[in-house]
Design an enzyme around this catalytic site. Sequence first.
Site, PDB file in Angstrom:
ATOM      1  N   TYR A  63      48.002  47.220  22.806  1.00 22.67           N
ATOM      2  CA  TYR A  63      47.540  45.946  22.268  1.00 22.67           C
ATOM      3  C   TYR A  63      47.582  44.923  23.399  1.00 22.67           C
ATOM      4  CZ  TYR A  63      48.505  47.929  17.594  1.00 22.67           C
ATOM      5  OH  TYR A  63      48.533  48.710  16.464  1.00 22.67           O
ATOM      6  N   PHE A 208      45.825  48.733   8.458  1.00 23.38           N
ATOM      7  CA  PHE A 208      44.816  48.042   7.654  1.00 23.38           C
ATOM      8  C   PHE A 208      45.286  47.918   6.202  1.00 23.38           C
ATOM      9  CE2 PHE A 208      40.731  48.912  10.340  1.00 23.38           C
ATOM     10  CZ  PHE A 208      41.207  48.052  11.308  1.00 23.38           C
ATOM     11  N   PRO A 209      46.497  47.419   5.971  1.00 17.94           N
ATOM     12  CA  PRO A 209      46.994  47.321   4.584  1.00 17.94           C
ATOM     13  C   PRO A 209      46.167  46.366   3.736  1.00 17.94           C
ATOM     14  CG  PRO A 209      48.415  46.080   6.073  1.00 17.94           C
ATOM     15  CD  PRO A 209      47.469  46.869   6.942  1.00 17.94           C
ATOM     16  N   LEU A 210      45.433  45.470   4.415  1.00 17.72           N
ATOM     17  CA  LEU A 210      44.574  44.527   3.696  1.00 17.72           C
ATOM     18  C   LEU A 210      43.103  44.927   3.787  1.00 17.72           C
ATOM     19  CD1 LEU A 210      46.340  41.210   4.752  1.00 17.72           C
ATOM     20  CD2 LEU A 210      46.460  42.368   2.549  1.00 17.72           C
ATOM     21  N   GLY A 211      42.851  46.171   4.212  1.00 16.19           N
ATOM     22  CA  GLY A 211      41.483  46.658   4.262  1.00 16.19           C
ATOM     23  C   GLY A 211      40.620  45.949   5.285  1.00 16.19           C
ATOM     24  N   THR A 214      38.172  43.617   3.653  1.00 16.89           N
ATOM     25  CA  THR A 214      37.244  44.085   2.614  1.00 16.89           C
ATOM     26  C   THR A 214      37.803  43.930   1.209  1.00 16.89           C
ATOM     27  OG1 THR A 214      38.092  46.352   2.770  1.00 16.89           O
ATOM     28  CG2 THR A 214      36.242  45.775   4.207  1.00 16.89           C
TER      29      THR A 214
END
Length: 279
Positions: A63, A208-211, A214
Amino acid sequence: MTDALQETFVLGGELPVRRLGFGTAQLTGPGYWGPRGDPRDAVAVLRRAVGRGVTLIDTADNYGPGVAEELVAEALYPYPAGVVVATKGGVVRTSDSAWHVDGRPERLRKMCEASLRRLRVERIDLYQLHRLDPHVPLSEQLGALDELRAEGKIRLVGLDTVTPEQLDAALELTRIASVQNRYNLQDRSSQRLLTVCEERGIAFLPWFPLGNGTLTTDPACTAVAAARGVTPGQVALSWLLHRSPVLCPTPGTGSPAHLEENLDAGLVHLSDEELLRLG
């Protein structure tokens, strides 16, 4: 009302962490390349996360590359008691869109030792293999991490983006404390892996726990959020915390307001009826 931020999971049977953690990818620039804005803002967000009770900080050497780890150290060193820093190695970045898997033992050692320097620690709490290298035997990749563990440079070993079969193969070779796969309200393709983690007591850190944004268009999620007077993101994080006791989401952000929103998701307790609506 109980704050789910206080709920804990014991990594590897050794390190207790609060299940709702903080991820650092969003503290870097587009494509996780270079810095994002004023580094003082990132430092402030990290310190606020820990101030709110977060004890699991999830980062990676690529990162930036290197930027996120340096920010973690700048913000938190010397690390408060109970704070667990997880980082990853095994992927080399050459641009904002180029990712190269490299699991050669000598390369993994160099990556780990560079992370130790950037994080200003003698031992990394949780070191995760960011990707399995298909060109290097798994025994050699995990063997390198076991050597580093024997030398006291890492404490626990984790894997990122694996199948249940790959996890089983890894467990035949060494102790695995965590996995990181994509998993959220809309994407449950790693459900079988989650089941294995539940059976083995392995932490599952969903990325990507929050998509990746999306979830704001998911009809069930937005309907539950509207009825509750909360945000779709808070519903999505709460759903993960309800879904399984081994799920430890680490949503990331560079925004102080978004950080508060994410952590307040721990106060959203979904009913059985709401969970049914969410599937």
